[in-house]
Scaffold this motif. Structure first.
Motif, PDB file in Angstrom:
ATOM      1  N   TYR A  79     142.271  32.313 -25.307  1.00 28.18           N
ATOM      2  CA  TYR A  79     142.128  33.185 -24.144  1.00 28.18           C
ATOM      3  C   TYR A  79     140.675  33.609 -24.020  1.00 28.18           C
ATOM      4  CZ  TYR A  79     147.180  33.607 -24.208  1.00 28.18           C
ATOM      5  OH  TYR A  79     148.518  33.334 -24.182  1.00 28.18           O
ATOM      6  N   ILE A  80     140.296  34.051 -22.840  1.00 21.46           N
ATOM      7  CA  ILE A  80     138.953  34.569 -22.594  1.00 21.46           C
ATOM      8  C   ILE A  80     139.001  36.053 -22.941  1.00 21.46           C
ATOM      9  CG2 ILE A  80     137.182  34.933 -20.838  1.00 21.46           C
ATOM     10  CD1 ILE A  80     138.663  32.500 -19.337  1.00 21.46           C
ATOM     11  N   GLU A  81     138.182  36.471 -23.883  1.00 23.92           N
ATOM     12  CA  GLU A  81     138.245  37.849 -24.365  1.00 23.92           C
ATOM     13  C   GLU A  81     137.618  38.853 -23.420  1.00 23.92           C
ATOM     14  OE1 GLU A  81     136.949  38.467 -28.332  1.00 23.92           O
ATOM     15  OE2 GLU A  81     138.111  36.785 -29.107  1.00 23.92           O
ATOM     16  N   HIS A  82     136.520  38.486 -22.771  1.00 29.03           N
ATOM     17  CA  HIS A  82     135.786  39.467 -21.971  1.00 29.03           C
ATOM     18  C   HIS A  82     134.994  38.754 -20.882  1.00 29.03           C
ATOM     19  CE1 HIS A  82     133.812  43.291 -21.210  1.00 29.03           C
ATOM     20  NE2 HIS A  82     132.680  42.631 -21.124  1.00 29.03           N
ATOM     21  N   VAL A  83     134.930  39.377 -19.724  1.00 29.68           N
ATOM     22  CA  VAL A  83     134.097  38.883 -18.633  1.00 29.68           C
ATOM     23  C   VAL A  83     133.046  39.951 -18.370  1.00 29.68           C
ATOM     24  CG1 VAL A  83     134.060  38.233 -16.199  1.00 29.68           C
ATOM     25  CG2 VAL A  83     135.959  37.523 -17.641  1.00 29.68           C
ATOM     26  N   TYR A  84     131.790  39.569 -18.388  1.00 31.67           N
ATOM     27  CA  TYR A  84     130.698  40.530 -18.223  1.00 31.67           C
ATOM     28  C   TYR A  84     130.442  40.827 -16.757  1.00 31.67           C
ATOM     29  CZ  TYR A  84     130.062  40.020 -23.173  1.00 31.67           C
ATOM     30  OH  TYR A  84     130.272  40.037 -24.519  1.00 31.67           O
ATOM     31  N   GLU A  85     129.501  41.723 -16.496  1.00 27.18           N
ATOM     32  CA  GLU A  85     129.297  42.306 -15.169  1.00 27.18           C
ATOM     33  C   GLU A  85     129.181  41.316 -14.019  1.00 27.18           C
ATOM     34  OE1 GLU A  85     125.766  41.991 -17.656  1.00 27.18           O
ATOM     35  OE2 GLU A  85     127.357  43.438 -17.856  1.00 27.18           O
ATOM     36  N   ASP A  86     128.532  40.188 -14.198  1.00 22.28           N
ATOM     37  CA  ASP A  86     128.423  39.245 -13.077  1.00 22.28           C
ATOM     38  C   ASP A  86     129.495  38.160 -13.131  1.00 22.28           C
ATOM     39  OD1 ASP A  86     127.274  38.025 -15.282  1.00 22.28           O
ATOM     40  OD2 ASP A  86     125.682  37.072 -14.154  1.00 22.28           O
ATOM     41  N   GLY A  87     130.452  38.314 -14.014  1.00 22.30           N
ATOM     42  CA  GLY A  87     131.566  37.380 -14.091  1.00 22.30           C
ATOM     43  C   GLY A  87     132.745  37.884 -13.271  1.00 22.30           C
ATOM     44  N   GLU A  88     133.675  36.979 -12.992  1.00 24.35           N
ATOM     45  CA  GLU A  88     134.830  37.311 -12.167  1.00 24.35           C
ATOM     46  C   GLU A  88     136.089  36.734 -12.816  1.00 24.35           C
ATOM     47  OE1 GLU A  88     136.462  36.231  -7.679  1.00 24.35           O
ATOM     48  OE2 GLU A  88     134.576  35.394  -8.377  1.00 24.35           O
ATOM     49  N   VAL A  89     137.061  37.574 -13.056  1.00 24.34           N
ATOM     50  CA  VAL A  89     138.352  37.112 -13.564  1.00 24.34           C
ATOM     51  C   VAL A  89     139.088  36.448 -12.411  1.00 24.34           C
ATOM     52  CG1 VAL A  89     140.577  37.802 -14.519  1.00 24.34           C
ATOM     53  CG2 VAL A  89     138.473  38.908 -15.326  1.00 24.34           C
ATOM     54  N   LEU A  90     139.520  35.214 -12.608  1.00 24.15           N
ATOM     55  CA  LEU A  90     140.235  34.479 -11.563  1.00 24.15           C
ATOM     56  C   LEU A  90     141.741  34.454 -11.780  1.00 24.15           C
ATOM     57  CD1 LEU A  90     137.829  31.422 -11.201  1.00 24.15           C
ATOM     58  CD2 LEU A  90     137.910  33.495  -9.801  1.00 24.15           C
ATOM     59  N   ILE A 132     143.159  37.092 -19.931  1.00 23.94           N
ATOM     60  CA  ILE A 132     142.350  36.319 -18.992  1.00 23.94           C
ATOM     61  C   ILE A 132     142.470  34.840 -19.337  1.00 23.94           C
ATOM     62  CG2 ILE A 132     140.035  35.939 -18.058  1.00 23.94           C
ATOM     63  CD1 ILE A 132     139.362  38.818 -19.051  1.00 23.94           C
ATOM     64  N   VAL A 133     142.841  34.023 -18.344  1.00 24.75           N
ATOM     65  CA  VAL A 133     142.986  32.586 -18.571  1.00 24.75           C
ATOM     66  C   VAL A 133     142.084  31.743 -17.674  1.00 24.75           C
ATOM     67  CG1 VAL A 133     145.323  32.777 -19.509  1.00 24.75           C
ATOM     68  CG2 VAL A 133     144.988  32.419 -17.046  1.00 24.75           C
ATOM     69  N   ALA A 134     141.400  32.392 -16.715  1.00 22.62           N
ATOM     70  CA  ALA A 134     140.437  31.684 -15.879  1.00 22.62           C
ATOM     71  C   ALA A 134     139.388  32.679 -15.398  1.00 22.62           C
ATOM     72  CB  ALA A 134     141.116  31.029 -14.681  1.00 22.62           C
ATOM     73  N   ALA A 135     138.128  32.245 -15.434  1.00 23.97           N
ATOM     74  CA  ALA A 135     137.035  33.113 -15.012  1.00 23.97           C
ATOM     75  C   ALA A 135     135.893  32.272 -14.472  1.00 23.97           C
ATOM     76  CB  ALA A 135     136.549  33.964 -16.183  1.00 23.97           C
ATOM     77  N   ARG A 136     135.040  32.959 -13.733  1.00 25.89           N
ATOM     78  CA  ARG A 136     133.861  32.308 -13.159  1.00 25.89           C
ATOM     79  C   ARG A 136     132.656  33.213 -13.350  1.00 25.89           C
ATOM     80  NH1 ARG A 136     132.942  30.462  -6.846  1.00 25.89           N
ATOM     81  NH2 ARG A 136     130.797  29.772  -7.142  1.00 25.89           N
ATOM     82  N   GLN A 137     131.536  32.604 -13.667  1.00 29.17           N
ATOM     83  CA  GLN A 137     130.258  33.300 -13.711  1.00 29.17           C
ATOM     84  C   GLN A 137     129.235  32.372 -13.067  1.00 29.17           C
ATOM     85  OE1 GLN A 137     128.727  34.293 -17.601  1.00 29.17           O
ATOM     86  NE2 GLN A 137     127.411  35.873 -16.746  1.00 29.17           N
ATOM     87  N   LYS A 138     128.771  32.776 -11.895  1.00 31.44           N
ATOM     88  CA  LYS A 138     127.839  31.977 -11.095  1.00 31.44           C
ATOM     89  C   LYS A 138     128.418  30.579 -10.883  1.00 31.44           C
ATOM     90  CE  LYS A 138     123.983  34.751 -12.533  1.00 31.44           C
ATOM     91  NZ  LYS A 138     122.765  34.865 -13.261  1.00 31.44           N
ATOM     92  N   ASN A 139     127.782  29.538 -11.419  1.00 30.60           N
ATOM     93  CA  ASN A 139     128.258  28.177 -11.186  1.00 30.60           C
ATOM     94  C   ASN A 139     129.103  27.629 -12.343  1.00 30.60           C
ATOM     95  OD1 ASN A 139     126.236  27.830 -13.051  1.00 30.60           O
ATOM     96  ND2 ASN A 139     125.346  26.044 -12.066  1.00 30.60           N
ATOM     97  N   GLN A 140     129.590  28.526 -13.200  1.00 30.90           N
ATOM     98  CA  GLN A 140     130.406  28.100 -14.339  1.00 30.90           C
ATOM     99  C   GLN A 140     131.853  28.536 -14.137  1.00 30.90           C
ATOM    100  OE1 GLN A 140     128.697  29.429 -18.018  1.00 30.90           O
ATOM    101  NE2 GLN A 140     126.659  28.761 -17.429  1.00 30.90           N
ATOM    102  N   LEU A 141     132.760  27.622 -14.400  1.00 27.76           N
ATOM    103  CA  LEU A 141     134.188  27.876 -14.291  1.00 27.76           C
ATOM    104  C   LEU A 141     134.814  27.578 -15.648  1.00 27.76           C
ATOM    105  CD1 LEU A 141     136.659  28.426 -12.444  1.00 27.76           C
ATOM    106  CD2 LEU A 141     136.705  25.975 -11.975  1.00 27.76           C
ATOM    107  N   ILE A 147     135.781  22.020  -6.519  1.00 26.59           N
ATOM    108  CA  ILE A 147     135.113  21.256  -5.463  1.00 26.59           C
ATOM    109  C   ILE A 147     134.538  22.203  -4.408  1.00 26.59           C
ATOM    110  CG2 ILE A 147     135.514  19.653  -3.543  1.00 26.59           C
ATOM    111  CD1 ILE A 147     137.529  18.217  -5.466  1.00 26.59           C
ATOM    112  N   GLN A 148     135.278  23.255  -4.071  1.00 29.25           N
ATOM    113  CA  GLN A 148     134.775  24.228  -3.100  1.00 29.25           C
ATOM    114  C   GLN A 148     133.542  24.953  -3.640  1.00 29.25           C
ATOM    115  OE1 GLN A 148     136.025  24.605   0.140  1.00 29.25           O
ATOM    116  NE2 GLN A 148     134.015  25.561   0.257  1.00 29.25           N
ATOM    117  N   MET A 149     133.515  25.241  -4.941  1.00 30.21           N
ATOM    118  CA  MET A 149     132.324  25.851  -5.564  1.00 30.21           C
ATOM    119  C   MET A 149     131.104  24.957  -5.345  1.00 30.21           C
ATOM    120  SD  MET A 149     133.733  27.223  -9.279  1.00 30.21           S
ATOM    121  CE  MET A 149     132.089  27.297  -9.963  1.00 30.21           C
TER     122      MET A 149
END
Length: 63
Positions: free
Chosen positions: A8-19, A26-35, A54-56
């Motif tokens: 699992y993803i333990e933590h998403v930092y300030e500019d990250g987004e839990v998806l 948390i099982v999916a997240a994005r930070q800028k151009n990283q998924l 693909i949309q990213m």
């Protein structure tokens, strides 16, 4: 979702987004151009994660 030994993803930092979350984890997240995912979307017929990726890429072309 097909979970295969992915942590699992333990933590998403300030500019990250839990998806996505499952059971509060948390099982999916994005930070800028990283998924990142804690599951393997390629082993199912559900293409929503692939479509999102693909949309990213498409969105970055227009920046």
């Amino acid at each position: 979702m097909s979970f295969i030994r992915a942590p699992y993803i333990e933590h998403v930092y300030e500019d990250g987004e839990v998806l996505a979350q499952v059971d509060g984890k948390i099982v999916a997240a994005r930070q800028k151009n990283q998924l990142v995912t804690a599951f393997h979307p390629e082993v199912t017929k559900d293409t929503r994660v692939h479509q999102y990726f693909i949309q990213m890429i498409e969105d970055e072309k227009h920046v």
